[in-house]
Structure formats: C-alpha cells, structure tokens
Scaffold this active site. Sequence first.
Site, PDB file in Angstrom:
ATOM      1  N   ALA B 154      -2.269  -2.867   7.917  1.00  0.00           N
ATOM      2  CA  ALA B 154      -2.261  -1.915   9.032  1.00  0.00           C
ATOM      3  C   ALA B 154      -3.583  -1.943   9.800  1.00  0.00           C
ATOM      4  O   ALA B 154      -3.589  -1.923  11.039  1.00  0.00           O
ATOM      5  CB  ALA B 154      -1.976  -0.512   8.509  1.00  0.00           C
ATOM      6  N   LYS B 205       6.539  -7.964  -4.188  1.00  0.00           N
ATOM      7  CA  LYS B 205       5.197  -8.542  -4.059  1.00  0.00           C
ATOM      8  C   LYS B 205       4.123  -7.590  -4.580  1.00  0.00           C
ATOM      9  O   LYS B 205       3.091  -8.049  -5.069  1.00  0.00           O
ATOM     10  CB  LYS B 205       4.929  -8.963  -2.607  1.00  0.00           C
ATOM     11  N   ARG B 272      -4.481  -2.105  -3.008  1.00  0.00           N
ATOM     12  CA  ARG B 272      -4.623  -1.319  -4.230  1.00  0.00           C
ATOM     13  C   ARG B 272      -3.934  -1.938  -5.433  1.00  0.00           C
ATOM     14  O   ARG B 272      -4.384  -1.783  -6.562  1.00  0.00           O
ATOM     15  CB  ARG B 272      -4.109   0.090  -3.979  1.00  0.00           C
ATOM     16  N   GLU B 301       1.568   1.317  -5.567  1.00  0.00           N
ATOM     17  CA  GLU B 301       3.018   1.185  -5.406  1.00  0.00           C
ATOM     18  C   GLU B 301       3.663   0.270  -6.436  1.00  0.00           C
ATOM     19  O   GLU B 301       4.825   0.455  -6.795  1.00  0.00           O
ATOM     20  CB  GLU B 301       3.327   0.618  -4.012  1.00  0.00           C
TER      21      GLU B 301
END
Lengths: 367, 367
Positions: B154, B205, B272, B301
């Site tokens: 982003a 991924k 992360r 995530e």
Amino acid sequence: MSPLAETITILGAGAMGSALAAPAADNGHEVRLWGTWLDDELLDAVDQGRPHPRTGVPLDPRVKTYRSGQLAQALDGATYVVLSVSSEGLLDVLRKAAGHLRPGQVLAVTTKGFVRLDHRIVTLPHAVTAVLRETAPDGSLDLPLVAIGGPCKANEVAARRPTASVHACGAPGATRRSHALFATEAYAVEESDDLIGVEVAAALKNVYAIALGICQGLAEHGGEPYHDLQAAAFACAVTEMVRLAGPLGGRAETVTGLAGVGDLEVTALSGRNRVYGTRIGAGESPDEALRAMQAAGQTVEGVPAAQLARELVDQLIRSGALDDWSGLPLLRQIADLLGGQEPYGGPQELAAAFARAALPARTAAEY
Amino acid sequence: MSPLAETITILGAGAMGSALAAPAADNGHEVRLWGTWLDDELLDAVDQGRPHPRTGVPLDPRVKTYRSGQLAQALDGATYVVLSVSSEGLLDVLRKAAGHLRPGQVLAVTTKGFVRLDHRIVTLPHAVTAVLRETAPDGSLDLPLVAIGGPCKANEVAARRPTASVHACGAPGATRRSHALFATEAYAVEESDDLIGVEVAAALKNVYAIALGICQGLAEHGGEPYHDLQAAAFACAVTEMVRLAGPLGGRAETVTGLAGVGDLEVTALSGRNRVYGTRIGAGESPDEALRAMQAAGQTVEGVPAAQLARELVDQLIRSGALDDWSGLPLLRQIADLLGGQEPYGGPQELAAAFARAALPARTAAEY
C-alpha cells in the site's frame, strides 16, 4: 567404504566442485577432486587442512585431491564424472579429459550458461556433447549427460546446510545414479528429464538477478523501497524464462519449480550478479560497476550472459521458433542497458525504464 | 474532471483503501474514501493534510473523505465500489453497504483470505456473493466481483512507485472497467479471468511468507545464511499453491505469475508475516513471537490463515477433490508449528523440520 561405493571424479576444484564432494563423501563413495592449472592455490589450502578459499569450509578429509598433471590418475576407474569448471575453461578441460573417459560412465555438469559453438549460441551440455563426438566419432563416448542445477550455493552445500538440487538428464537411469550417489539428508536431489529447461533457467537467472539487484539499488539510492517493482520483475523474469524455454525444448514446470523460481530466488538473495545490479541501481553506470567488481577480482556471469541471450533470441526469431521480442521486454531492457544500446541515465530514469519493461503494459491492447 | 470520469467509492480507509485512491484520482475520477467506525483517527490525519498513518503518504487532495455515518452519501451515484476492509470486518461492512448498492455497479475486493461461512471454509469473494444474495434474493445485486491482487504494498502504491496489480473477475467487462479506471504509468493493471487462482494465492502467500521468514531468522540465530533452504521453500510454496488452486478451480499460470510468485516475493521482502517468521527462526516460540507482535499492535494474517488453510485441505480431502496431504508438506509443517501440533524445539530442530518439509524427499519412491 560400503560394498556399493563408487568412484566419483570431480573435475574443477573451485567452489561448486569442492562443495559437491561433501554429499558424495557423506554417502561413503570414493571422491576425487581434480584441480585445473588455475586451482593450485585452492588445493594447497585444502591439502593443508585450511578452509577452501571460495567456500570457507575445509574439504572433507575423505576426499582425495589431484593436481592438474594427474588428470589420467584422477579419472582412472571413475564411474561418475562431474565437470565443474568455469564456462570459459570447460571445453578445454573436457578436451583434455575426453581421452580418459570410458563408456558406461555418467558425465554431470554443474557449469551453466550459453556458449558460442560454430557461430551458434547453444547451451553448455550441447557443446559438451559436440566435443565428445569430436573425440569419439563412433559415438562410443555419447555418455548420459546430467545437468546439476537448482538453488545451490556452494558454501551452503559444503557446510551441509539444507539444499535442494535438480539433476536433469534425458536418460532416467542417469538421474537415478545421481540420486543414489549424492542425495543425503542435507543435499536433496530432485530428478528431472528436462535438461534443456534446467539449462535455460540456470543461464538466464544470472541476467534477471541483475534486474532484481537494480531494484534493490534504487532503494539504496532513494531511501525508499522498490519492493513492488522487484516483485513484478521477479514474476516477469519467470514468465520470460518460460517463454524462452519453450522454443528451445524446455518445459514451463521446470522453470516454475526449483530450477527456475528456486534458483532465481537464491541468486537474488546473494551473489555477484545481484551485487552488480545493486551498484547500478544505486547510481553507478554499468561500466563503472563492472570495473569496480573486476578490480576486486569478481566476475559477473550475467553480463556476458545477457549478450549471449540476446543473440540466442535473435537466432530463435530468424529460425521462426519465436515471433519477435515482444514477450521478452525485461530481457531486452537488461541487455540494452548492459550492452550500451541504452545510455545510463541514473537511478530515476532506470526506475522508469524497468517499470515500463517489467510491469504489464498500460494499454490492454489484447482487448 | 474529464467527461469520462466516473465515481469510485472505496470502503475502508486503511492502508490499501487509501492507497488505491491515488491511481483512481490520477486518472481524473471522483474518488470517495469512506472510513469505518475504526478509521476515524486515520481520516482525522489525512483530513488535516498529514500523512496517512499506515502508509506515510498524504492522501491525494482530490479525494473526498466520508465518515462511518455517511455510508449512504459515499455510495450515492458510485459506478465502481471497492471493499478494502480487514477480513474480520468485511462482511459486517458489506451488510451495511448492501442496501445502497445498485445493479450496474462493479464491486472490487482488496481483502484476501479464507473465511468460515456456514461451517465451510471459502474464499472471501464467495462469502461476498453469499451476502449480496441474502440482501437481494432476486439476484439483482449479483454484481460482477473483481479481486484485486498481485504484489502491491500500500505505501508504494500510495507513493506512486511502480506497481503491478492483478484485477481478476470471471466477467471480462468488469476487468476492462478496472483497467480503464485504475491503470496509470505507476500502477499497472493485469486483467485476469481467474478470480479463484488470485484468491487462493493471495490467501496462502501470507502463510508461506512465515516459512521464508523462518529461514531468514535461522541466519540471524546462527550467523550463517540459509539461502538454499529459503529458495527451496519459495519454490515449494509455489508448487503447493498450484496444487491447492487446481482442486478449487484456479489455474497454475495464475499462481506462477504476478498474483502468486510476485505476491509471495513482495511478502517475503517485507511485512509482518515475514517478520513473525524471522522471530521464530531466530529463537522465539510461535506464541512468544505472536504475543510480542500483538503487544506492538501488529496482527499477523498468516497465523489464522494457516489454520483455515488446514481446514480447507481437510475439507477438500473429505470431498474427494484432493487425495491427501502428501503434496503439501510445507503447509502442514507451518500449520502444525503455529497450531501447536508440533512443539517448538528451537532453531536447530526447526531447520531440520523445514528441510524435511521443503526439500524433495530423499527416497525417490516414485521410481
């Protein structure tokens, strides 16, 4: 030595040759490491028990070393021969060795790259086969040829850190031999019958690693990461390698597996091609960067490989095997930059040029 | 604003939502950025001209912001709607927004991952479609759904550094719209009709990036690189993603392109999931590492995604779409480690376990 032990002779005592001795010795085979006339210093070091100057790891004490004058002795009785000489020296060494090779042996090659043979660009195994045919026109030395590729850094193989290699040959019996001789807990051997796919990926990955290095250099220059561009260039490189492997007779799955994706990843993580690209991305011209690395005794395989790849593509277009350059924008961009067809305009221009090459085209002309 | 300008509403003012406003605004469209009830601080910052707290880049001044209470106004007259809310909040936001959606709109989703719906694991677009059907059982809200994937950080999109995205939808007209609205010189849009392939790669991924991070952590722990293992794990991840995409209806070429290989590369370069893996490889247990990151306000995530992926695989096996786990050793290894099925034994054990999972098996049982 176990009753199933064989005699493996490795020609070339550089980084990869000495590293491959480790898994073979771990499997209990007689391993002979022969050094070329350029390898005396390397063998002096390991014979004195010091670390190998190129890998930083001492040679396994079970490995026997042979000097350049002892080629016949090194090859006498060998059942499996590995050629692990730099691409410039490889065919010379092979011509000297060919008279000592025997039917029934397997010949493996760790060296990768395109070479010029009779004014054509071919892969190294192609050239090796041609030399064996010169030596024995009756075909008695048409030995099964195994290409050893995959993401293998010599220093990690020598240190027995986990490594996945790919051994490729058209003859399944030869890769079974490879597997039996070399596979250990640390050194995995994936067998493949796609020698061409392995060769093409291994030769091109050095070229594309320069592009990935350039993206890293852009970050050093500007202080902001270019990870999106690097990742796009990585995916673009894989796509282009698939496009080139096909017309040469290689398979997409080889390129998208260990031998392509895996090898490109390890080459982008470290190595001289990456470093060379990083210097360019950070602001040195390709010539400046190359001179600096040559002054430090470092060759950058991707530089000549980029020009050979360009000639190969032109050759494929002339023969009708490839339509044009349109599917290979990143390769063309790198070859033009390194070959001087495109002047070096500094990091800013470079970022824009590589974005145009690596990103999907803006005009969706196909719709 | 050009006569062809459209109205694009982005739901979710986090990193990716605010970033996507940049290319849309650069193309002269009216861009509305709506923040959820959790986004007030983010909008406060950008409304005051400060950098967006998640990307470090100020919002383009042409973008209009809307607060959580202004959902109806934000959506009024929109022709293209982007859902860019975290996976936990996405279906809630969609339920609130659904009453304001209109036939003829295109709905795009940047959020990725597997979710649980009626005791089954499905991809997010699957769940989005189900919610739209709840709202309009007559099918009038069966909007074309575009998955936005590819290697896009982003902050780089927001800063207009070169980025290649993939916009995927079964309906080619919808991706043409995406391309026309969003593609700029900096933000490339590759159109794809393989929504499932993009979704599966994007969800997995994050899980595999943890494994690549672990390899980097092993180097921090021992001082010696594990590049060969990392590269082998990278190639293994791609192969396993191909194996999982197939039974779900996705294509191998999607996984081996920008949306798989490219996205995995960018996720392994930073982020992360990578950092979490690095901590584990360097010596923290998965629980310790997760607690430390949560204490710093960082979600990972890949951790829930690994368990959802495990359930998905079990579901595929039960339904007969997949034979067994044998083709997915790396996914299983990560899921077992993070889920506590395999105790954490420190870096040394971890290196051995990941080598067994990521390297080709020693016994070439297939021969």
